[in-house]
Scaffold this motif. Structure first.
Motif, PDB file in Angstrom:
ATOM      1  N   PRO A 161       0.846  -1.217   0.000  1.00 43.61           N
ATOM      2  CA  PRO A 161       0.000   0.000   0.000  1.00 43.61           C
ATOM      3  C   PRO A 161       0.875   1.259   0.000  1.00 43.61           C
ATOM      4  N   LEU A 162       1.261   1.699  -1.166  1.00 46.64           N
ATOM      5  CA  LEU A 162       2.133   2.859  -1.308  1.00 46.64           C
ATOM      6  C   LEU A 162       1.337   4.073  -1.766  1.00 46.64           C
ATOM      7  N   PRO A 163       1.826   5.274  -1.512  1.00 45.01           N
ATOM      8  CA  PRO A 163       1.135   6.478  -2.001  1.00 45.01           C
ATOM      9  C   PRO A 163       0.961   6.435  -3.512  1.00 45.01           C
ATOM     10  N   PRO A 164      -0.149   6.967  -4.027  1.00 40.61           N
ATOM     11  CA  PRO A 164      -0.429   6.908  -5.471  1.00 40.61           C
ATOM     12  C   PRO A 164       0.640   7.574  -6.338  1.00 40.61           C
ATOM     13  N   VAL A 165       1.431   8.491  -5.774  1.00 40.57           N
ATOM     14  CA  VAL A 165       2.423   9.202  -6.586  1.00 40.57           C
ATOM     15  C   VAL A 165       3.477   8.260  -7.160  1.00 40.57           C
ATOM     16  N   PHE A 166       3.609   7.066  -6.572  1.00 41.38           N
ATOM     17  CA  PHE A 166       4.601   6.124  -7.086  1.00 41.38           C
ATOM     18  C   PHE A 166       4.091   5.355  -8.305  1.00 41.38           C
ATOM     19  N   GLY A 167       2.801   5.449  -8.597  1.00 46.25           N
ATOM     20  CA  GLY A 167       2.258   4.765  -9.757  1.00 46.25           C
ATOM     21  C   GLY A 167       2.280   3.260  -9.605  1.00 46.25           C
ATOM     22  N   ASP A 168       2.381   2.568 -10.739  1.00 47.56           N
ATOM     23  CA  ASP A 168       2.391   1.101 -10.759  1.00 47.56           C
ATOM     24  C   ASP A 168       3.815   0.624 -10.505  1.00 47.56           C
ATOM     25  N   VAL A 169       4.094   0.266  -9.267  1.00 51.82           N
ATOM     26  CA  VAL A 169       5.457  -0.111  -8.876  1.00 51.82           C
ATOM     27  C   VAL A 169       5.889  -1.409  -9.552  1.00 51.82           C
ATOM     28  N   SER A 170       4.950  -2.222  -9.993  1.00 54.38           N
ATOM     29  CA  SER A 170       5.321  -3.471 -10.679  1.00 54.38           C
ATOM     30  C   SER A 170       6.025  -3.198 -12.006  1.00 54.38           C
ATOM     31  N   GLN A 171       5.935  -1.945 -12.482  1.00 53.66           N
ATOM     32  CA  GLN A 171       6.639  -1.572 -13.713  1.00 53.66           C
ATOM     33  C   GLN A 171       8.050  -1.077 -13.432  1.00 53.66           C
ATOM     34  N   TYR A 172       8.453  -1.054 -12.171  1.00 49.91           N
ATOM     35  CA  TYR A 172       9.802  -0.624 -11.796  1.00 49.91           C
ATOM     36  C   TYR A 172      10.777  -1.779 -12.016  1.00 49.91           C
ATOM     37  N   VAL A 173      11.072  -2.066 -13.265  1.00 55.38           N
ATOM     38  CA  VAL A 173      11.969  -3.167 -13.622  1.00 55.38           C
ATOM     39  C   VAL A 173      12.993  -2.653 -14.640  1.00 55.38           C
ATOM     40  N   VAL A 174      14.060  -3.402 -14.813  1.00 51.48           N
ATOM     41  CA  VAL A 174      15.131  -3.010 -15.724  1.00 51.48           C
ATOM     42  C   VAL A 174      14.714  -3.296 -17.164  1.00 51.48           C
ATOM     43  N   ASN A 175      14.615  -2.248 -17.979  1.00 53.08           N
ATOM     44  CA  ASN A 175      14.329  -2.391 -19.406  1.00 53.08           C
ATOM     45  C   ASN A 175      14.767  -1.108 -20.103  1.00 53.08           C
ATOM     46  N   ASP A 176      14.223  -0.841 -21.283  1.00 56.32           N
ATOM     47  CA  ASP A 176      14.622   0.355 -22.032  1.00 56.32           C
ATOM     48  C   ASP A 176      13.651   1.509 -21.837  1.00 56.32           C
ATOM     49  N   LYS A 177      12.798   1.432 -20.813  1.00 60.34           N
ATOM     50  CA  LYS A 177      11.815   2.478 -20.546  1.00 60.34           C
ATOM     51  C   LYS A 177      12.220   3.271 -19.306  1.00 60.34           C
ATOM     52  N   LEU A 178      12.350   4.588 -19.470  1.00 62.25           N
ATOM     53  CA  LEU A 178      12.574   5.475 -18.345  1.00 62.25           C
ATOM     54  C   LEU A 178      11.224   6.027 -17.892  1.00 62.25           C
ATOM     55  N   ASN A 179      11.149   6.493 -16.649  1.00 61.81           N
ATOM     56  CA  ASN A 179       9.872   6.943 -16.101  1.00 61.81           C
ATOM     57  C   ASN A 179      10.134   8.036 -15.071  1.00 61.81           C
ATOM     58  N   LYS A 180      10.478   9.225 -15.572  1.00 64.98           N
ATOM     59  CA  LYS A 180      10.893  10.292 -14.655  1.00 64.98           C
ATOM     60  C   LYS A 180      10.662  11.655 -15.309  1.00 64.98           C
ATOM     61  N   GLY A 181      10.727  12.716 -14.462  1.00 67.21           N
ATOM     62  CA  GLY A 181      10.575  14.074 -14.957  1.00 67.21           C
ATOM     63  C   GLY A 181       9.129  14.522 -14.971  1.00 67.21           C
ATOM     64  N   LEU A 182       8.710  15.243 -13.924  1.00 69.27           N
ATOM     65  CA  LEU A 182       7.325  15.696 -13.812  1.00 69.27           C
ATOM     66  C   LEU A 182       7.195  17.080 -14.449  1.00 69.27           C
ATOM     67  N   ALA A 183       6.646  17.129 -15.653  1.00 74.10           N
ATOM     68  CA  ALA A 183       6.510  18.402 -16.365  1.00 74.10           C
ATOM     69  C   ALA A 183       5.603  19.369 -15.615  1.00 74.10           C
ATOM     70  N   ALA A 184       4.600  18.844 -14.880  1.00 70.14           N
ATOM     71  CA  ALA A 184       3.674  19.702 -14.143  1.00 70.14           C
ATOM     72  C   ALA A 184       4.394  20.509 -13.071  1.00 70.14           C
ATOM     73  N   LEU A 185       5.535  20.010 -12.599  1.00 69.74           N
ATOM     74  CA  LEU A 185       6.325  20.713 -11.599  1.00 69.74           C
ATOM     75  C   LEU A 185       7.485  21.480 -12.222  1.00 69.74           C
ATOM     76  N   GLY A 186       7.533  21.493 -13.550  1.00 65.82           N
ATOM     77  CA  GLY A 186       8.607  22.201 -14.235  1.00 65.82           C
ATOM     78  C   GLY A 186       9.880  21.404 -14.367  1.00 65.82           C
ATOM     79  N   GLU A 187       9.820  20.114 -14.122  1.00 68.47           N
ATOM     80  CA  GLU A 187      11.024  19.291 -14.228  1.00 68.47           C
ATOM     81  C   GLU A 187      11.333  19.004 -15.697  1.00 68.47           C
ATOM     82  N   ASN A 188      12.549  19.238 -16.068  1.00 66.09           N
ATOM     83  CA  ASN A 188      13.011  18.970 -17.437  1.00 66.09           C
ATOM     84  C   ASN A 188      14.470  18.576 -17.370  1.00 66.09           C
ATOM     85  N   GLU A 189      14.754  17.328 -17.635  1.00 68.11           N
ATOM     86  CA  GLU A 189      16.121  16.834 -17.543  1.00 68.11           C
ATOM     87  C   GLU A 189      16.881  17.201 -18.818  1.00 68.11           C
ATOM     88  N   PHE A 190      17.937  18.009 -18.658  1.00 64.86           N
ATOM     89  CA  PHE A 190      18.699  18.463 -19.816  1.00 64.86           C
ATOM     90  C   PHE A 190      20.148  18.689 -19.404  1.00 64.86           C
TER      91      PHE A 190
END
Length: 775
Positions: free
Chosen positions: A270-299
């Motif tokens: 039972p984790l806070p909803p902000v973590f999303g679907d934690v079962s997708q936290y696995v090693v692959n070629d998909k990144l999942n970061k950078g909240l545009a709503a908060l102005g986050e932009n990785e550059f």
């Protein structure tokens, strides 16, 4: 402390294999004569065959790097045994024989990098891509005498291509499907009777091999131009002068190939909803970061300049050499500090500016008698400025950080060679160095919502995150700051310091020539200066001590089968004291600590075998046994699946004594099979199949078993058609054909539950087509 090498059945099996440096395909002429080409290096500040150099060294030609579309040290390191370069959120981890420091702006790397004789010690300078190189040498073990500064684990000796008298050049472009292209080119010619010039360029335009599902874009994108102008002038028969200037510009979309990874025990927690679907936290070629709503932009934005002036004066029996180096770089970047989808931390406006001046004067003899020597003086001055704005959402705070450092180094060195007989030689190396450092670190705290410095507030509105830990809604500022310091390791402070160190590093090498090669034995010492921690969050974590090493090595370099094969073997044992390591604190910063004692020992083998006119087998392989002999007070790992078995009596820190280290696989290396045949009088077909492999290794200094990377093997291949009379070639290049995703580095996820991590992932399968023209 371990004083003997472990030679087991695996090691004995290695010595029967003929393995070598990566991609050492002999030239066509060599294939026809069934003799291997001679590989020349400058590992001892003289041009020598690699077979004459009594150290463990791997050399890769610049042409080879272009042909295989290898653009930086990080990719090259995957193909060389006992050598690792991995990216982190703060820079690069560079390790050799399991020894390295990790990323921290407060110190240089344990493996020193030298380009055209000029020291590049900052981790971010690894971003400068390979541009028109003549050769890349990996020198294992301390190189204190001739290279000096901060080479306790080894050195990277990089030589760029020099101007030529004849008109020559090349252009090579490679397009990688679903990513982008690279372009390499150079042209060289005589400008007058005694002046030659060379211009080189490298262009990288890539979207990145990963897809960020949260930002909905490809990452890590690279848009860079790297250019160099070289001049060579001979004002007289005895004097030669070269000037090289390089400018680098690179912009990045996304900074790091980092992604959130969670232990399976958290998938249904039972984790806070902000973590999303934690079962997708696995090693692959998909990144999942950078909240545009908060102005986050990785550059990222990176700019660097390098100027090298080399002058040589031939005095007959002596050569006087002067190497003057000037370099600077600026880096601006922002990245998701927690590397996942939750609003935890964000590094905004992280800026680093650095400049360095160095001067070396060296005299080398070429006497006919038994005695020869190299001696010199060295001076270096550098300045570093580092600032960042670190946002911590759970604390409703911004942590502005600033670090400045000035360093001055003076050194005198000498290497004396004495021939007892035509077959037996001893070399004594001596280096004395003095280094002065001044530094200052400032860390403050600003309320995120209001922008008001916390020191100016009488009462703090306690964030909900801390209220959930049992704190009241409001607290007096001093009490709140005390809680942050004692419970989260965050402390406002302004601290400065000055230090001065003197080091003396001797070495001794004895070699004996054989009919078909040589044997050698050496003992060497090295040191890396202490300094000041740029990234720790507590005032007490400020100063760290120098690291020191004593290394022993015995080896042989053999030419076999009438020149159609060679075999190089090195056995080593290295004892470190106070090895500097940079470890993530699990909250919002890194801190440096000195590991009391560690040892690294093993065997390295490389070789080549020209099996026939068409087939060559080559490769390099290493067995490594690294361990902490004495290291108490280390950070413990945090996990829901595993418990540390080395927790100390204070219940907080762990004792790593007897444990292995990070980035220290027992086995590593690569094996190449090359085929070359002539189709017509000018057309030739070549094929390379390469297997790279590593056994399991930890990806963080806390030795978390969950983030340990399992052993793996990957396959690379290259198929090429070339017209060597007309200079063109076409190639198909495949990398990681087994499409294996592996991790190179990991940390605890900031302000996340135990069992959540940020992991850095190497790219999956890639395929590229390449077209080249040489003249």
């Amino acid at each position: 402390m371990k004083n003997t090498l472990k030679l087991n059945a695996i090691t004995l099996a290695f010595s029967t294999a003929l393995l070598s440096a990566p991609h050492a395909l002999a030239a066509t002429e060599g294939a026809q004569n069934k003799e291997l080409e001679v590989i020349m290096v400058t590992a001892q500040k003289r041009s020598q065959s690699v077979k004459e150099v009594p150290i463990s060294v791997t050399a890769v030609s610049g042409e080879n790097l272009v042909n295989n579309n290898i653009n930086d040290s990080e990719e090259l390191a995957t193909r060389i045994a006992n050598f690792n370069v991995s990216q982190s959120g703060q820079g690069y981890n560079i390790t050799m024989r399991g020894l390295g420091s990790g990323p921290n702006q407060g110190f240089e790397q344990t493996v020193g990098t030298y380009v055209d004789g000029v020291y590049r010690g900052r981790a971010y300078q690894m971003r400068s891509a390979f541009v028109d190189l003549e050769r890349f040498e990996v020198l294992r073990g301390p190189q204190s005498t001739l290279f000096g500064k901060n080479t306790t684990a080894g050195a990277l000796n990089i030589t760029t291509a020099a101007p030529t008298e004849e008109l020559s050049g090349y252009v090579s472009t490679a397009y990688e499907f679903d990513n982008g292209y690279t372009l390499d080119g150079a042209v060289s010619s005589a400008l007058t009777d005694n002046l030659q010039g060379r211009a080189a360029i490298k262009v990288i335009d890539q979207d990145g091999p990963y897809y960020n599902t949260l930002a909905q874009r490809d990452e890590v994108g690279r848009d860079g131009v790297f250019a160099r102008l070289s001049l060579a002038w001979q004002p007289s028969d005895d004097v030669s002068i070269s000037l090289k200037y390089q400018h680098d510009e690179e912009d990045n979309v996304g900074i790091t190939p980092s992604q959130p990874v969670a232990e399976p025990t958290l998938f249904n927690a039972p984790l806070p909803p902000v973590f999303g679907d934690v079962s997708q936290y696995v090693v692959n070629d998909k990144l999942n970061k950078g909240l545009a709503a908060l102005g986050e932009n990785e550059f990222g934005e990176f700019s660097a300049d390098y100027l090298t002036l080399n002058a040589q004066w031939d005095l007959g029996s002596h050569m006087l050499t002067s190497i003057t180096g000037w370099q600077d770089y600026s880096m601006l970047q922002a990245n998701d500090g927690d590397h996942g989808p939750a609003p935890l931390t964000y590094r905004a406006d992280s800026m680093e500016e650095f400049n360095q001046f160095s001067q070396e004067l060296r005299i080398s003899s070429d006497l006919e008698g038994k005695f020869n020597y190299i001696a010199g003086l060295y001076y270096q001055s550098s300045e570093l400025d580092f600032t960042e704005q670190y946002i911590i959402y759970p604390l409703n705070a911004i942590g502005p950080r600033a670090f400045t450092s000035d360093s001055d180094t003076l050194a005198a060195f000498a290497k004396v060679d004495y021939q007892f007989s035509p077959l037996l030689q001893a070399s004594l190396g001596l280096r004395y160095s003095k280094e002065d450092k001044d530094a200052r670190r400032q860390l403050s705290m600003v309320e995120l919502n209001s922008g008001t410095p916390v020191n100016q507030l009488d009462v703090i509105n306690v964030p909900p995150t801390l209220q959930a830990m049992g704190l009241p809604p409001m607290l007096p500022t001093p009490m709140y700051l005390a809680i942050l310091k004692n419970n989260l390791g965050l402390e406002q402070h302004d601290i400065s310091g000055s230090r001065s160190e003197n080091e003396f590093n001797p070495s001794l090498n004895i070699s004996r020539k054989l009919d078909n090669g040589m044997v050698y034995a050496s003992v060497s010492t090295g040191s890396k200066s202490g300094g000041y921690d740029a990234r720790a969050n507590l005032a007490k974590d400020w100063e760290f001590e120098p690291e020191k090493v004593t290394a022993y090595e015995v080896g042989t370099k053999l030419t076999l089968l009438d020149g159609s094969a060679d075999l190089n073997l090195a056995l080593f044992s290295m004892q470190f004291e106070d090895l500097q390591t940079s470890t993530f604190d699990g909250v919002a910063g890194f801190y440096v600590e000195n590991g009391a004692e560690s040892s690294s020992q093993g065997v390295e083998i490389d070789g080549r075998w020209l099996m026939s006119d068409n087939w060559q087998l080559s490769g390099n392989i290493a067995y490594l046994d690294f361990s902490w002999d004495n290291f108490s007070g280390a950070k413990c790992f945090n996990s829901t699946m595993y418990m540390p078995d080395n927790l100390e009596s204070n219940g907080v820190t762990c004792d790593l004594s007897g444990k292995s280290g990070a980035y220290a696989p027992k086995l590593s290396g690569s094996v190449n099979l090359d085929y070359l045949t002539e189709l017509t009088n000018s057309l030739e077909l070549s094929f390379n199949l390469e297997a790279v492999f590593k056994s399991s290794y930890y990806t963080n200094y806390d030795l978390n078993p969950f983030t340990e990377q399992a052993g793996y093997g990957k396959l690379n291949a290259r198929l090429a058609l070339a017209d060597y009379n007309n200079g063109w070639s076409l190639a198909l290049i495949g990398k990681n054909l087994t499409d294996r995703y592996t991790t190179t580095y990991s940390t605890d996820m900031s302000f996340a539950p135990a069992g959540m991590y940020a992991s850095w992932v190497e790219p999956g399968r890639s395929v590229a087509i390449q077209a080249s023209y040489r003249f």
